[in-house]
Every structure is written in C-alpha cells, then in structure tokens.
Design an enzyme around this catalytic site. Structure first.
Site, PDB file in Angstrom:
ATOM      1  N   CYS A   1       7.960  10.893  32.454  1.00 50.54           N
ATOM      2  CA  CYS A   1       7.545  11.471  33.738  1.00 50.54           C
ATOM      3  C   CYS A   1       8.841  11.937  32.864  1.00 50.54           C
ATOM      4  O   CYS A   1       8.723  12.805  31.534  1.00 50.54           O
ATOM      5  CB  CYS A   1       8.098  11.134  35.028  1.00 50.54           C
ATOM      6  SG  CYS A   1       8.330  12.332  35.725  1.00 50.54           S
TER       7      CYS A   1
ATOM      8  N   HIS B   1       2.845   9.746  36.214  1.00 48.97           N
ATOM      9  CA  HIS B   1       3.732   8.648  37.028  1.00 48.97           C
ATOM     10  C   HIS B   1       2.318   7.402  36.758  1.00 48.97           C
ATOM     11  O   HIS B   1       1.674   6.999  38.864  1.00 48.97           O
ATOM     12  CB  HIS B   1       3.895   8.600  38.165  1.00 48.97           C
ATOM     13  CG  HIS B   1       5.055   9.309  38.464  1.00 48.97           C
ATOM     14  ND1 HIS B   1       6.097   8.809  37.977  1.00 48.97           N
ATOM     15  CD2 HIS B   1       5.542  10.950  38.468  1.00 48.97           C
ATOM     16  CE1 HIS B   1       7.655   9.589  38.324  1.00 48.97           C
ATOM     17  NE2 HIS B   1       7.052  10.619  38.092  1.00 48.97           N
TER      18      HIS B   1
ATOM     19  N   GLU C   1       2.755   3.802  37.291  1.00 49.11           N
ATOM     20  CA  GLU C   1       2.990   3.634  38.269  1.00 49.11           C
ATOM     21  C   GLU C   1       2.698   3.725  39.351  1.00 49.11           C
ATOM     22  O   GLU C   1       2.729   3.322  41.049  1.00 49.11           O
ATOM     23  CB  GLU C   1       4.909   2.805  38.322  1.00 49.11           C
ATOM     24  CG  GLU C   1       5.049   3.599  38.920  1.00 49.11           C
ATOM     25  CD  GLU C   1       5.609   5.070  37.954  1.00 49.11           C
ATOM     26  OE1 GLU C   1       4.683   5.402  37.268  1.00 49.11           O
ATOM     27  OE2 GLU C   1       6.281   6.046  38.020  1.00 49.11           O
TER      28      GLU C   1
END
Lengths: 380, 258, 205
Positions: free
Chosen positions: C80, C187, C189
């Site tokens: 990001c 993202h 994650e």
C-alpha cells in the site's frame, strides 16, 4: 495400564481400553459383544423396513394436531444431516429441528445446517449456551485432570434436547446414533457419561468459578426416568432400520445440498476436533478413531488393514496444531503456557471424584437385558 | 471492477455478542471470537465490531478482546465503542485493526475526526451516524446515547461537516429499522449519498441478499452492513451465522450497472 | 525468516499472524540492528505519504534498509503506502520517496470520470489483472480479488515494472517489481486466501 500391549485380531481396539478382554485367539470382547448382542438384533432388510414404517406411522399418528411430531438435534455432522434428509424427503415427518450452539461451531457446521434448513424448508430453533459459563465449565474439566473435557458440550446438548421435547410436548426424539458406525462401545475411562450430575457437581464445586445461571442442566432421573416413563418421551434411532453407509450418506448430502464433509468425525465442533484428535490421544493415549474404525470393520465398511493404516498416523495435523492450540487457549481466556500445564498435569479419571457410576452401571445392566443400546449418547 | 462490500456488523455487550431491535432488547447471540472466526472462514469482505456499552459505561475498550478478534480476521476489521482520543485509536490500530469507528465522541467534539485522520489517514476513520427520521419531515436527525437522545443535528448537514473534517467513511445506522429485517431505508441512502463524496455504508433493516443486490443496482458501489441478516435464521430467529458464498456474492453484485 | 519493518505504520500484527500460521519465522524490526542479516523485508504502510516517509526517515532504519535492498539485493515487498514509497515522489506530499522504482504517485483524477460512480478512497475488493508473469502471483488465479484502500496510485516510468493492473475509473498498477523489489497496492494481509498466497510466494522467492 496393567496389561502388556495387545490388539484385537478382528478389530483394532487394544489395551488402551483398560476394560478390554481377549479370548485365547486374541479376539476382543468388542467383537464378541457385537456378534452376540448387536448383530442379531440389527435388521436393515425387510424386517427393518417394516419396523421403520411402523415407527413412522406411530410418530405421525401421535403427532396429529401438533405443530411438530418429533424433534431432531442438528449438529451439521453426517448422521444428523442424513437423518433430517430422510425424515423430511422420504418419511414425511415434521420434526422440530434444533441446534445447540456451545460456542465452538466450525464454519462447516454452520454452512451445513444452513444449506439443509434452506433446501428442506424447515424451521430452526437454536439454543445458545452462555459462553462465559461454558468456558468456565470447560476450564473446570481441564483443571480436574480427567479426560472428560467433552462433558460440558455434550451435557448441554442432551439437556437442551430433552427440555425442548418436554416443553413442546414432543414424544419422539429422532437420534442419529447408529450401529453402522458406532457399534463399538466407548470405554468409560475415555468417554464418561455426560449426565452424571454427582460427578459434574463435584468438578464444578472444586474447580468452577462462575455461577451457572443459564446453563441447561439435566439429570439422569429427569431424562432416563421422568421423561420416558411419566411423559412418554422416546428416543428412536431410525438409521438402524435402514442400510446406512457413511460414504453413501456423504455423497447424497453433497449432491443434494452442497453439503461439506469433514476430514475427521465431529469436525462440526472446533473443540471436539481438538479434544479427540489431539488431547485424548496425545495426553492419555486414547485414540477414539479406534472405536469408530472398529465399528466400520465390524459392519463391513472397512478392512482391518485400512483401519490400521489410518491410526498409524496421528489424528491431528502437525502443520496446524500450533495454530489450533493457540485458538483453544485464546478462546478459553488462558495462556498457551497454562494450557500446556493442563496437558502435562497428573492424569485422573471419574473415579477420583464423586460419581454415580455404580448406579449407571446397574441401570445399564438392566437396560442391556432388554437388548437396547445403552452406551453414552454422542452428539451426531 | 470494484464490488460493493458486504459487511457483517457485530454488537458486543458484556464481552458477549448481542443483537438488538431498534437499539433495545439485546438478545444474547454467543461468543464474539467464534463468530469472527466463522465470518473469516466464510471470507467476509470486512467486519465491523461495535462495543455498545463502552461509552455508556465510560470505560476503555476491551483491548484484549480486540486483539483476539483481530488475530482471527484475514479481512479488514473496523472496531468502534468507547474511543474518545487519539491515543486509544493508535493503541487499537497497533492491535491489528484497520479502521476505527467513532460516534459519540465526534458528536461531542468533531475535531477528533481530523485529529485522528491527520495522523493515520482518512481511510482508517469511520464515523457512525445513528439516525431517526423526523416526524412530518423528510429529514433525519442524529441520535446519541445508543439511540435514545436526539442531538438536534441534521444527518445530512453533519455528514457534510464530517467529510470536511476528514472522515474516510460514514456508517449510516437506521435506528428504527435495526433488527427488523424490513429492508434498508432507501430514502436515507439517497440523501446521504448525494450529500458527500466519501464512501458510505448503510446499516439497519437489511432483509435479504437479493435486496442488497437491488440497492447496488440503484446506487452503485456502497457498503452494505447488516446484523440480523447474518446472525438469525427463519421465523424463530434461530441463531445461525450465514454469509453469501463467493459465488453467491459474485452473482449478487456483478449485475450492477457500473 | 521474514522481517517486518515496524516504523509506526501498517498492520504489523496481521502480517506476523499470517506468517506464523504458515510456520514461517517472523521478526519485527524496530531498530537498524534488526535489519542486519534480514533475508526478506516487508514494508507495510497506511495513511499519508509524507507522514509515512518522515516516520521511515526518523526510524533510524532507513539507511540499513537501503543498504540491504539496494546494495545487498535483499527482497523487499512494499504494501500500500509502502509500495508508493518506492517511487520518486507523490502528489500527496512534499517529501521525496525512496526512488527505488522510477515513477511518481498520483491521485485518482476525479475529473476524468463521474464522481457519483467513483468515490475516494478506492475501498473494497477489486480484480488484479496479472499483466506480466511474476512468481509473486504463483497459484493466484488471474483476476483474483484483493482488498484495496487508497486514493493515490503508482505511475511507473517503465511499464516493464508493472506486474499487475487493476481498474477503478483508470487502469493503474496494482503491483510493481524491479529485480528484488516488489510493491503491491492492495493489502495481502487482509485479502483472505489469495493474500496469504501472495505473502507465501514472497517468502518462497
């Protein structure tokens, strides 16, 4: 264990079952009990079909004018799912379908219940057990050092089932228990009675810390004497009247409902999966797969070689166990260290605490005389 | 193509999950950690968790619970409840939460929005508006104290101010429709959406997945939050978690005009 | 061993959790010594460009990271704002970027499309179109969905640095790569299974 290691030459039950006995050919009493007591009474041909039809007729007749004619506990596992499928699509029964949420539902269980309820158009009831109470109850059992960690979940299921049946005036409890996959009895040292309130109260008194305000308790007297003899509530196991093969049942469910199978029995509860695949075998040496697989051997669904191959590998997934251990500890509100402490503490069993074992045994013997299955009910 | 987000909204009271109706009569629904795990396994787009008593009880958020919930989420998590200052917000972000939601604290002092947004970025700051339609009017009023006290502030005017202060997203919560599953308030969506240019998420009244699809068709990309729809089943409101499968989601959302 | 750079921004825990569950060792770097000997580096990031750059610059780790990545060719994954920091500069701020992948960071131009349809930030699940084959996307189906949350995008000088694109009004680079340096705008994650796959792929490079 006092005996040296020995394994049955017909099934795969062995001396990790403290009560096992062998004949001179090395065949265990589990095999003989099946051949002598269970098999002769197990009819899934026309005799079974007639019994089933007669049962269905009776259930329907007794249910006339009532909203529900029976009650069925749905866990999302194979047995209860298949039973519901048959009850609605073939037998035309009108069961009250309910689910007990003990706080450990897996996504699979929730998915399976959803797809069944949606497609079959049945109304679902749920009982959500207060998690703070369940958590404390489970922790009390960890602290007791006994193997019987499944009692808080199982007792809640049994108690809720009977309370619901009683409340709604339902006479027939449809139970997914079946000889096909469960004919071998659980050694009590592994899986003890879930409704011995003397035992439960002793554990809670010694190790519990939260007042059990809403947790549903039942007693052996309530559901083994009062309900059956005074209220006429019966437990029936229809899967014993039909040819029931697990793999077939799974195929049908997958095809009809987009139902998802588990890799391990009782995968519908995250806790039960951990308990049976890790805690019991690794801490106590009790591998419940031996019971299930021995049942499959006795009923011709698996060879002994296949079963031996399965139990030669651990029941838990080595790659995932740390993560599971972590989740169990987190959910119970304890550290991993504390959970490990319970894992390593001295081993105890129900005999180290107050219990009604002798009464259960006497009752079981009495019931055995009539050739009815009496071993502890397991959540299906 | 960007899809609308379908977001379960979980309410926490006494560390347990509850579901309210019109912001009252909380019904116990179970353990939050297990619910979050199930939504994660169902690949939910995002999750909102709101502690509905933290502000009322004037206490700190339950950081331990937040940390545990965040560790079970492999999708963005938004936490709200009892956040009054920047340091609480920062602590919550450090526990693995993507967004924080504030409600009462913004009403009390709108500059808290810019204070937090300027530090972490607007995208991480969600402001919740609990609203009720004014009688004999097309306007909506913002309420506080868990939907009990009217603030006298118009929802649209407030939304515009919040955008100016740097809010990254608005969660528009319809008090009257909460827990009813009667359908989203489309008029409400329309006026708020027209008033601001930041993403909005609507909550309160979601009746079905099909309805969500219709809302997307009418309004374009929007956040679709719901509580009861994902937690109750059938006419007896049995507690059972549900969420569209990836295939169902695709079918629902990819019929939109964008 | 994956070293996650903790300079005050980004969801460090989310990355750590994922790697722990993959049974891959994780280290959180807070000082320059933590960067020494790093095998792989993750540079997370949320929020504003200038704030992120100033946090990184004052973290005491910048030089060590630069040495590891530029001199020693240690693989790095920017996420990001962490990806945007790889550029030379950003429209969002005044500070210089790391300049490790030539390009600038620009805001989504609202004038180019109807702002009633497109709001900022770009927030939600969008398709990632793998334009250039990369090991970062092994076992990730093309057009797989990932979670985005940003208002600016990376404008590469050299199109060969783009390994995937996504569309939100404009089509923009959703992942970039130059030698040992990778960046993803989304993202991983927080993108369920596909995100875990990308992080796993990065670990196995």
């Amino acid at each position: 264990m006092n005996q040296k290691y020995q394994i049955c030459t017909k099934t795969i039950m062995d001396t990790t079952d403290p009560g096992i006995r062998f004949d001179d050919s090395g065949i265990s009493d589990h095999y003989h009990d099946f051949q002598k007591f269970v098999k002769p009474n197990w009819k899934t041909n026309e005799v079974g079909e007639n019994k089933l039809n007669s049962l269905i007729r009776k259930i329907k007749k007794d249910g006339i004018g009532k909203e529900f004619d029976s009650i069925l506990g749905l866990s999302g596992g194979v047995d209860s799912s298949y039973l519901l499928h048959k009850a609605i699509t073939e037998w035309g029964l009108r069961p009250l379908v309910f689910h007990v949420d003990g706080g450990w539902n897996s996504e699979l269980a929730v998915h399976n219940i959803n797809v069944l309820v949606n497609k079959l158009g049945v109304d679902l009831y749920t009982e959500v057990i207060n998690w703070e109470e369940m958590k404390d109850f489970q922790l009390a059992f960890f602290k007791s050092g006994t193997p019987h960690l499944d009692i808080p979940q199982d007792h809640a299921f049994i108690a809720t089932l009977y309370h619901f049946a009683n409340k709604h005036g339902i006479k027939y409890i449809l139970n997914g228990g079946n000889i096909s996959t469960e004919c071998v009895q659980h050694p009590l040292e592994w899986i003890y009675y879930g409704t011995d309130m003397v035992f439960i109260n002793d554990i809670l008194r010694k190790y519990g810390s939260v007042r059990m305000r809403s947790y549903p308790f039942s007693s052996i007297f309530f559901h083994k004497i009062y309900l059956p003899y005074f209220k006429g509530i019966k437990v029936v196991k229809p899967l014993n009247f039909i040819p029931y093969f697990k793999n077939e049942a799974i195929s049908i469910l997958e095809k009809e409902y987009v139902w998802k199978p588990y890799t391990l029995k009782h995968g519908e509860s995250i806790f039960t999966k951990f308990f049976e695949s890790y805690w019991l075998p690794e801490r106590f040496g009790f591998d419940t797969r031996k019971i299930y697989l021995s049942s499959l051997i006795l009923t011709g669904q698996m060879t002994r070689e296949e079963a031996l191959d399965i139990v030669s590998k651990p029941a838990y997934d080595k790659h995932k166990i740390d993560e599971e251990f972590n989740y169990i500890a987190t959910k119970l509100g304890i550290t991993i260290l504390e959970l490990k402490k319970y894992f390593h503490m001295p081993k105890k069993n129900f005999k180290d605490y107050k219990n009604l074992y002798s009464i259960f045994k006497a009752g079981a013997n009495l019931v055995n005389l009539f050739g009815i299955e009496n071993f502890k009910r397991r959540k299906k | 193509m960007l899809n609308s987000r379908i977001i379960p909204c979980l309410l926490i009271q006494n560390n347990g999950l509850v579901k309210t109706t019109k912001f009252t009569n909380p019904k116990y629904v179970g353990d939050p950690l297990n619910a979050v795990k199930i939504f994660n396994d169902k690949e939910a787009d995002e999750l909102i968790v709101l502690d509905i008593d933290a502000t009322k009880e004037k206490r700190e958020p339950n950081y331990n619970l937040i940390e545990n919930l965040a560790s079970e989420c492999r999708m963005p998590l938004c936490y709200g409840g009892g956040i009054n200052n920047l340091s609480q917000a920062l602590k919550i972000f450090s526990l693995g939460v993507e967004k924080i939601a504030i409600s009462t604290s913004a009403l009390n002092n709108i500059s808290i929005v810019s204070e937090i947004a300027s530090r972490v970025g607007s995208q991480s700051v969600v402001v919740v508006l609990d609203v009720k339609k004014k009688i004999f009017s097309n306007k909506y009023e913002v309420f506080y104290k868990n939907g009990k006290k009217p603030s006298g502030i118009d929802a649209v005017e407030y939304a515009i101010k919040l955008e100016q202060e740097g809010a990254g997203e608005l969660l528009i919560n319809s008090i009257e429709l909460d827990g009813t599953m009667k359908g989203y308030d489309l008029k409400l969506i329309k006026i708020i959406r027209a008033a601001v240019n930041i993403p909005i998420t609507i909550l309160g009244g979601a009746s079905s997945f099909e309805e969500m699809s219709k809302v997307v068709n009418e309004f374009g990309v929007i956040g679709l939050a719901a509580g009861s729809l994902f937690v109750f089943k059938g006419r007896f409101r049995a507690v059972l978690i549900s969420y569209p499968t990836p295939t169902e989601k695709r079918n629902l959302l990819e019929n939109s005009l964008t | 061993m994956i070293t996650i750079i903790d300079y005050g921004l980004g969801n460090i825990k989310a990355f750590a959790n994922i790697y722990e569950r993959l049974n891959i060792k994780v280290k959180i770097a807070k000082t320059k010594n933590d960067i020494l000997g790093a095998e792989k580096l993750i540079l997370p990031g949320v929020g504003a460009f200038d704030f992120a750059m100033s946090q990184l610059n004052s973290s005491g780790m910048r030089d060590a990271i630069e040495k590891a990545v530029v001199s020693n060719k240690v693989p790095l994954l920017g996420v990001c704002v962490g990806m945007q920091m790889l550029a030379n500069s950003s429209e969002e701020g005044k500070l210089d970027g790391l300049g490790w992948i030539e390009g600038t960071v620009n805001k989504f131009d609202k004038k180019l499309f109807n702002s009633d349809l497109y709001r900022l930030p770009h927030m939600g699940w969008n398709n990632v179109n793998q334009s250039n084959k990369s090991n970062l996307f092994c076992n990730v189906p093309d057009l797989g969905r990932f979670y985005f949350l940003h208002s600016y995008y990376f404008n590469c000088n050299d199109n060969n640095n783009i390994i995937s694109t996504s569309t939100y009004g404009n089509t923009f680079a959703s992942a970039v790569n130059s030698n040992n340096i990778f960046g993803v705008q989304f993202h991983p994650e927080k993108s369920h299974f596909l995100g875990v796959q990308v992080l796993n792929n990065f670990a196995k490079l």
